[in-house]
Design a protein around this motif. Structure first.
Motif, mmCIF file in Angstrom:
data_model
loop_
_atom_site.group_PDB
_atom_site.id
_atom_site.type_symbol
_atom_site.label_atom_id
_atom_site.label_comp_id
_atom_site.label_asym_id
_atom_site.label_seq_id
_atom_site.Cartn_x
_atom_site.Cartn_y
_atom_site.Cartn_z
ATOM 1 N N LYS A 12 0.850 -1.192 0.000
ATOM 2 C CA LYS A 12 0.000 0.000 0.000
ATOM 3 C C LYS A 12 0.882 1.236 0.000
ATOM 4 O O LYS A 12 1.840 1.313 0.772
ATOM 5 N N LEU A 54 -10.186 0.823 2.183
ATOM 6 C CA LEU A 54 -8.982 1.442 1.655
ATOM 7 C C LEU A 54 -8.489 0.581 0.499
ATOM 8 O O LEU A 54 -8.478 -0.643 0.601
ATOM 9 N N SER A 55 -8.092 1.223 -0.578
ATOM 10 C CA SER A 55 -7.597 0.452 -1.714
ATOM 11 C C SER A 55 -6.114 0.178 -1.514
ATOM 12 O O SER A 55 -5.466 0.814 -0.705
ATOM 13 N N TYR A 56 -5.588 -0.783 -2.241
ATOM 14 C CA TYR A 56 -4.169 -1.084 -2.103
ATOM 15 C C TYR A 56 -3.530 -1.171 -3.470
ATOM 16 O O TYR A 56 -4.206 -1.193 -4.495
ATOM 17 N N ASP A 69 -10.852 -6.602 -4.367
ATOM 18 C CA ASP A 69 -9.945 -5.804 -5.182
ATOM 19 C C ASP A 69 -10.641 -4.603 -5.833
ATOM 20 O O ASP A 69 -10.076 -3.944 -6.684
ATOM 21 N N PHE B 220 -15.780 6.579 8.438
ATOM 22 C CA PHE B 220 -15.423 5.172 8.293
ATOM 23 C C PHE B 220 -16.572 4.245 8.665
ATOM 24 O O PHE B 220 -16.658 3.123 8.177
ATOM 25 N N LYS B 380 -16.482 4.652 -1.441
ATOM 26 C CA LYS B 380 -16.533 4.001 -0.134
ATOM 27 C C LYS B 380 -15.245 3.241 0.158
ATOM 28 O O LYS B 380 -15.046 2.711 1.230
ATOM 29 N N ARG B 381 -14.410 3.148 -0.841
ATOM 30 C CA ARG B 381 -13.120 2.502 -0.653
ATOM 31 C C ARG B 381 -12.121 3.507 -1.189
ATOM 32 O O ARG B 381 -12.007 3.714 -2.385
ATOM 33 N N VAL B 382 -11.423 4.173 -0.250
ATOM 34 C CA VAL B 382 -10.634 5.323 -0.643
ATOM 35 C C VAL B 382 -9.162 4.956 -0.811
ATOM 36 O O VAL B 382 -8.739 3.870 -0.442
ATOM 37 N N ALA B 383 -8.414 5.898 -1.374
ATOM 38 C CA ALA B 383 -6.999 5.614 -1.603
ATOM 39 C C ALA B 383 -6.124 6.107 -0.446
ATOM 40 O O ALA B 383 -5.002 5.667 -0.277
ATOM 41 N N SER B 384 -6.661 7.045 0.325
ATOM 42 C CA SER B 384 -5.869 7.475 1.486
ATOM 43 C C SER B 384 -6.770 8.040 2.562
ATOM 44 O O SER B 384 -7.900 8.372 2.301
#
Lengths: 655, 384, 379
Positions: A12, A54-56, A69, B220, B380-384
């Motif tokens: 990440k 959170l994306s990875y 994913d 969150f 809903k799924r963030v990068a940071s």
């Protein structure tokens, strides 16, 4: 049995910073899995990734067998997960009451009304929150916030709970309660838990754990396995000539630390015989010394694991960084508090607190958030006038000369009070000027501070981009520029990695023992309290116990006995069995069951027989002295003070 | 989409707003304060202009001439000054805005049928006001001349006053003020402010509301739950739309009662359009909130992003029709102009569906695009 | 005492350093002083420019065309002729034109007969500025037409030769002779910007220290609360004065060519006193806000009434009476008065010492109250 979570070579990045560097782990159903590591080591990021928020960048992640994913695939697993982010109660709604908070989370998760009420009642009873159900969340104590957070995470019966540092900043009793509730829930609801912590001493609570450091896993496995994987020994050395002894030991060993009146020596990759041999030959030079050897704890293991990579970082300079400041008189009372009391309106924040600190002494003030520690410090630093009582700090009276006190003390707070947008040198210069250090002298003092904190390479770095450990040492440097004789440290080590903490303590001990600085420190880490010469435990504004760590521990030993720690193959069944047999002080620590007994040998025999009857296999038995956490819990419980809510008026908590 | 979840989020949001007194105060006070300040503060009425006269003649005729000014409701006579120096220093201190100088020999020359020159000195500080004052002064002077000439020709040539008048000013310009018959500044700015305030306040409130959740970390809870983006955004925004709509009603009431603006149009149309505009303004705030992370930047961007276009490019101060092309294009791209058309159309012009449906359609489209964009951009799924 | 100042300077330097490292804030402040002032100066012109009109000419004669020919740029833009009332009103309703000139069918005939006639001006007054100006200019134009016609009928070539009593009014506009809107608006906007920043920046500096916990370290240091606050005000003074210098010399002076008639130093001095006066309110804002966002919002809430009571947009005499009494409470009103006087009127200290003293007194009261509030919060 299929795995609940499978992480494979996960990476990440935040912009250019790598937060997680190729991490792999797997979690089995019904496990309490721990992630242990300092702040910024990647625990939180990993937990968020697993929770699907959170994306990875690369790698693989399967949760409940579902490949996660994308946002769409993450949605599929969310119904089965409960996630509690980091920060005590930060995800809760401060203006809403306990009841309303729970209702919100339940309705958000589509829990039917009848079921919601039933489950809410159950959980609130379990967490002893029922009486406070209409109180706004912002008026709850730390422990209550933590419990509320847990209820909100559990309300929809998740199959997997992800709890990010749920015990940080919570008093030991609440922490113990928390672990009990968690293991109960995991067992009864067939849940799996992923929990992170920065307290090394909580490691034993986990079935399996991963040690995190700088985005990587240093070690993983069961707590005992990790300890076994590192060969290392600890020697506690007592000597009449403490400093001579330290000097001598330092020539041979890299890890030599003063713990109160003892010296703690750690050595790795060495057999017990060799270690003992080396020790003996050195101690021969030290008059009247004796030692005892133990196996290392997890914190030592952590440092041991990092050791090869951090060879050049090991702290040495501290001992010679400050030259012994002539001889100081250990009988000078530098801090004195006599029946200090402070009221805010009708609320008594501090109630008749008395203690004293001599020069060269390290005094630890322990207590949960809201126990009154900060108010005591505020009074001692001249910020608040006591309502009643008196005291002095390096000769200046608390009631009359607040300003004079301020000139004579050094102060370092929890938040490190550094300006993140200024460089290292700019910060030092600023504080030097504030404390009116003469110009010529200031240059020298800044050099000293840089050296002490091993910050020479970072003079023009913005503080905001320094790692926590360096920041902490810089803050200490800032507080010491004007060479104060009294130093106040308000939770100076929260979130710092073990090496950083050890380096920090080396400096503190040197300051106290060589320069005669009187140090008053507050901390959450029970293991750190061992460093202190004297301790005071605070609860609800009162000091409930005072004494040296050894002394306090002895008191508990006298009252409750020692701990029998048994590793068993069916921990839940074992615990149930023991509870049924009225061993009320039995607790679960991962796969271990702990039991207090004043007659160790006798009890052990009985218990082993009992377990054997039920075909529960005991893999290992140890006898342990009570920990400081046991001490804390004991005194809290014997004082029978309910962990009531934080009733402080708003003004006192701001600033 | 589950209504129960939307309701849950809305209820929570509403409770939070209700119990946070500072925020609650901001939600309801900012629009009212702005309305009062801008409504009264941007008064464009030019009346009671303080002035002094310097009369070097001191005759009956000069006093008569002066009376034409001092009796006018536009001017507020502050007395006589001894000389220019004294008068000018008064003007320097902002005590007067205009000086009238009557030369010596004023009466003598006029009675001899000669021309005489008087002088007016006007404070040019406030550009618009000084222009209007200039016009008033000229008009009063022209009237006076008309009287003089009528009397003169009647005396000398025995002409009928009406013929003289026809000769002197054959064409009269009769002005009819449409929509704002009394030329009341409050009518036009007072009602127009509804547009400006309701563009800024809901956007600000919404942006802060959403970013607050991001800043505190409670977002969150939403990320980690099974609530869909649409449910979250709808639930989150409903309270803000309700508050803003309530505010809009309050502002409308203020315009009607406090500023005395008439309402000539269709109330139903106005209400429908209001809902559209409020959702449009909320959409702007929502969009900002998705782009930024802190409350400070949310507030700054929303303030700058709505106030300037709302004032400059909506037609509030300068009609869109007289803007140059780039400004005109900007005005058409922003929602303010359409709402102003609706507000003025409803209050002052008495327009109905057939006149305003186009504006409403654009507002509806606008809010749909903003909301759609916001929902699409919300992750809903963030990068940071 | 020397030590006291050394500490203050150290802290001031720190504030300035911190400010310079916060790029967002620097850009925002720069935008306020340059962009915002520029937009205000060039964006809105309270003037009649190219106002679209149509003519409903029922006469179609030489005289009527003659009359209509006067409607031209820069004031008007004639979109054309319409024939029906309905068509004209439609255009008005849609806002495509702002006025209709309705010339009657017997216009020329009556003129030639020496009879009075009238032209109807239907004016969209929903925008009152435009309404007023359009009416005023049209009247002047009509007067010109009348004069020309009179001279023509009387067969007089030179108006000067008429023997009749007349008052010729010579007009002179002071300070801004050409009535350029670009003079008034940028100065007004700059003063508003100064006010907003003088409110927000000290509040922001304090709130930020509260948020990050650094205030704790300052309070345990041997500093009095005044010593903690004073450097922040000093830093704000420096930042704003720099901004003002850029704004006055760069935007107001160089771009809009506004003459600076008074003493620049006096203007800076007055501005300094004003910032001091307003920063007291900033301390209040800091004490009620928990974060920067709130500080900004509350600053805005405080700014609004100050503007209302200042005469920033309209002269004081145009305010309702109750408001005129409250003006003394707004520091901005003194500042605007003095500021305009210095810049455009060339006022000297002799002329403005009294309002300056009043501003200082008002500022001291506000600052003192703010200090008390800050102290109370520290405890």
């Amino acid at each position: 049995m299929s795995l609940i979570i499978e992480v494979n070579k996960l990476c990440k990045c935040y912009k250019n910073i790598e937060a997680i560097k190729s991490v792999s782990l797997s979690i089995k159903p019904g496990e309490i899995y721990g992630l242990i590591g300092p702040d910024g080591s990647g625990k939180s990021s990993l937990m968020k990734v697993i929770a699907g928020v959170l994306s990875y960048k690369s790698g693989q992640l399967n949760v409940f067998g579902q490949r996660v994913d994308s946002e769409a695939s993450a949605e599929i697993i969310k119904a089965k997960i409960g996630f509690m982010p980091q920060g005590l109660g930060l995800n809760l709604y401060p203006e809403l009451s306990i009841d309303e908070n729970i209702n919100f989370f339940a309705d958000l998760r589509d829990v039917p009304l009848a079921e919601r009420e039933e489950r809410k009642a159950l959980l609130m009873t379990m967490m002893q929150l029922t009486d406070f159900r209409h109180r706004a969340m912002k008026n709850l104590s730390g422990g209550m916030k933590q419990k509320l957070g847990l209820i909100c995470t559990l309300i929809h019966k998740p199959e997997l709970v992800i709890l990010d540092e749920p015990t940080t900043g919570v008093d030991p009793v609440s922490r113990r309660d928390f672990w009990q509730i968690l293991s109960y829930m995991v067992r009864h609801e067939k849940m799996t838990a992923l929990v992170s912590t920065s307290y090394m001493d909580e490691a034993e609570r986990f079935h399996t754990l991963s040690l995190f450091y700088q985005g990587k896993i240093l070690a993983q496995g069961e707590p005992d396995q990790i300890l076994d994987s590192i060969q290392g020994w600890v020697a506690l050395v007592h000597s009449q000539a403490l400093f001579v002894c330290v000097q001598a030991l330092s020539t041979q060993f890299t890890q030599v630390n003063i713990f109160g009146k003892a010296i703690r020596v750690v050595a790795y990759d060495i057999s017990r015989e060799d270690f003992e041999h080396q020790l003996k030959s050195i101690l021969a030079r030290c008059p009247k010394s004796h030692y005892q050897i133990e196996s290392i704890d997890l914190e030592d293991a952590f440092i041991g694991l990092l050791r090869p990579k951090n060879k050049d970082q090991t702290v040495k300079p501290a001992l010679d960084a400050t030259k012994p400041n002539s001889i100081f008189d250990t009988n000078t009372l530098m801090i004195e508090a006599q029946n200090l009391t402070r009221q805010f309106g009708t609320f008594t924040a501090v109630d008749q607190v008395s203690f004293s600190v001599q020069s060269g002494q390290i005094f630890g003030l322990l207590g949960a958030n809201g126990a009154g520690k900060s108010t005591v410090i505020k009074m001692l630093t001249g910020l608040l006038k006591p309502s009643k009582g008196k005291g002095q700090v390096s000769g200046a009276d608390l009631n009359s000369s607040g300003q004079k006190i301020k000139e004579n003390i050094g102060y370092m707070s929890q938040s490190f009070s550094l300006y993140a947008d200024l460089t290292v040198v700019e910060n030092l210069k600023l504080y030097g000027q504030i404390y009116a250090v003469p110009k010529k002298k200031l240059a020298k003092r800044i050099q000293w501070a840089l050296q002490m904190g091993t910050l020479e390479q970072e003079t023009h770095t913005l503080v905001g981009s320094l790692p926590m450990g360096l920041r902490q040492r810089l803050a200490l440097g800032c507080a010491l520029l004007h060479e104060p004789k009294v130093l106040f440290l308000d939770e100076p080590t929260s979130g710092i990695d073990p090496i950083g903490r050890q380096q920090f303590w080396t400096i503190l001990v040197t300051l106290a023992k060589q320069s005669g600085v009187a140090i008053l420190i507050t901390t959450h880490y029970m293991s750190e309290a061992e460093h202190c010469d004297q301790l005071a435990l605070m609860q609800a504004g009162k000091v409930i116990a005072q004494g040296s760590p050894t002394n306090l521990r002895q008191q508990v030993s006298d009252a409750l006995g020692d701990v029998i720690s048994m590793k068993v193959n069916q921990p839940y069944a074992a615990l149930e069995l023991l509870k049924k047999a009225h061993y009320d002080k039995a607790f679960l620590f991962g796969k271990r069951v702990h039991l207090f007994s004043s007659q160790v040998a006798q009890t052990q025999k009985k218990v082993l027989a009992l377990l054997h009857q039920q075909a529960i296999e005991v893999l290992d038995v140890q006898h342990l002295p009570p920990t400081l956490e046991d001490v804390f819990v004991h005194f809290l419980e014997s004082n029978k003070i309910q962990p009531t809510a934080n009733l402080k008026p708003k003004e006192s908590s701001s600033l | 989409m589950k209504w129960s979840r939307i309701k849950t989020i809305s209820t929570k949001e509403w409770l939070e707003i209700w119990r946070d007194k500072l925020y609650l105060a901001m939600a309801f006070l900012i629009p009212v304060i702005m309305m009062v300040v801008l409504g009264f503060g941007m008064s464009m009425d030019v009346e009671k202009i303080p002035f002094v006269a310097i009369d070097y003649d001191k005759t009956e005729q000069s006093r008569d001439y002066l009376h034409n000014f001092s009796d006018s409701r536009y001017f507020d006579y502050q007395g006589m000054a001894a000389n220019e120096k004294q008068a000018e220093s008064m003007m320097d201190q902002n005590k007067i805005r205009f000086i009238l100088i009557i030369p010596p020999g004023f009466q003598e020359k006029l009675q001899a049928g000669k021309k005489v020159q008087s002088q007016s000195l006007i404070d040019g500080l406030f550009t618009y006001q000084s222009k209007v004052v200039k016009g008033y002064v000229l008009a009063i002077n022209a009237n006076y001349n008309q009287q003089l000439l009528q009397n003169w020709f009647a005396k000398k040539q025995g002409m009928k006053p009406s013929d003289i008048s026809a000769m002197l000013s054959p064409v009269s310009l009769e002005t009819r003020y449409l929509y704002n018959e009394q030329m009341s500044s409050l009518w036009s700015t007072g009602s127009g402010m509804i547009m400006l305030v309701m563009l800024m306040a809901p956007a600000l409130l919404t942006a802060l509301g959403v970013v607050r959740e991001k800043e505190s970390g409670s977002i969150f809870n939403i990320y980690a739950s099974t609530v869909t983006r649409t449910e979250f955004i709808l639930g989150k925004l409903l309270p803000y739309i309700a508050i803003s709509f309530l505010n809009l009603l309050v502002l409308t009431w203020m315009a009607l009662v406090l500023f005395g603006v008439p309402f000539k149009g269709d109330p139903v149309l106005y209400l429908v359009a209001s809902v559209l505009f409020v959702s449009c303004a909320t959409g702007i705030g929502l969009f900002v909130s998705i782009l930024v992370k802190t409350q400070a930047s949310a507030a700054l961007i929303t303030l700058l992003g709505t106030m300037i276009p709302g004032m400059m490019f909506s037609g509030l101060l300068m009609p869109v029709s007289s803007m140059d092309t780039p400004a005109k294009i900007e005005a058409h791209l922003l929602p303010g102009m359409y709402e102003l058309n609706i507000v003025w159309g409803s209050f002052l012009k008495g327009q109905g569906w057939s006149d305003l449906w186009g504006n409403m359609a654009i507002l509806a489209l606008y809010s749909m695009v903003l909301w759609g964009l916001a929902i699409w951009k919300f992750k809903k799924r963030v990068a940071s | 005492m020397r030590l006291w100042w050394l500490r203050v300077f150290a802290l001031t330097q720190k504030e300035l350093l911190q400010f310079s490292r916060d790029m967002i804030l620097v850009v925002a402040v720069a935008w306020f002083f340059i962009g915002e002032v520029y937009v205000a100066g060039s964006g809105v012109k309270m003037e009649l420019i190219n106002a679209p009109v149509v003519i409903m000419d029922h006469d179609r004669s030489e005289a009527s065309r003659d009359w209509a020919s006067q409607l031209k740029a820069p004031y008007y833009k004639v979109l054309g002729y319409v024939n029906s009332q309905q068509e004209a009103y439609d255009l008005l309703d849609k806002g495509e034109v702002i006025a209709i000139f309705d010339i009657p069918a017997d216009f020329e005939k009556r003129l030639l007969l020496g009879q009075k006639t009238s032209i109807q001006l239907e004016l969209d007054a929903s925008n009152i500025i435009i309404g007023n100006l359009a009416n005023s200019y049209s009247s002047l134009m009509n007067a010109e037409f009348n004069q020309k016609w009179m001279l023509k009928t009387m067969k007089i070539v030179d108006a000067e030769t008429i023997q009749a009593p007349m008052v010729e009014l010579r007009q002179k506009i002071y300070y801004n002779p050409e009535g350029k809107a670009t003079w008034f608006m940028p100065i007004s906007e700059m003063m508003t910007v100064i006010t907003l920043l003088a409110l927000f920046l000290p509040a922001a500096m304090i709130v930020r220290e509260k948020e990050r916990g650094t205030i704790e370290q300052l309070t345990v240091a041997p500093l009095t609360p005044f010593q903690i606050l004073f450097p922040k005000i000093l830093a704000v003074e420096i930042i704003i004065l720099l901004g003002v210098a850029v704004s006055v010399l760069g935007v107001v002076g160089a771009v809009f060519q506004v003459p600076f008639r008074g003493s620049l130093i006096l203007f800076f001095f007055v501005t300094m006193v004003y910032i001091y006066a307003v920063s007291g309110l900033g301390l209040f804002i800091a004490s009620v806000s928990r974060n920067l966002g709130q500080a900004l919002m509350v600053s805005f809430m405080v700014l609004m009434p100050m503007m209302l009571l200042s005469g920033a947009w309209t002269p004081k005499e145009a305010m309702p009476e109750f408001q005129q009494y409250l003006v003394v409470l707004s520091p901005l009103s003194y500042y605007i008065d003095m500021g305009y006087s210095i810049i455009l009127k060339g006022a000297t200290i002799q002329l403005i010492w009294w309002p300056l003293l009043q501003l200082f007194a008002l500022g001291s009261i506000l600052f003192w109250l703010g200090l008390i509030q800050f102290n109370r919060q520290l405890k």
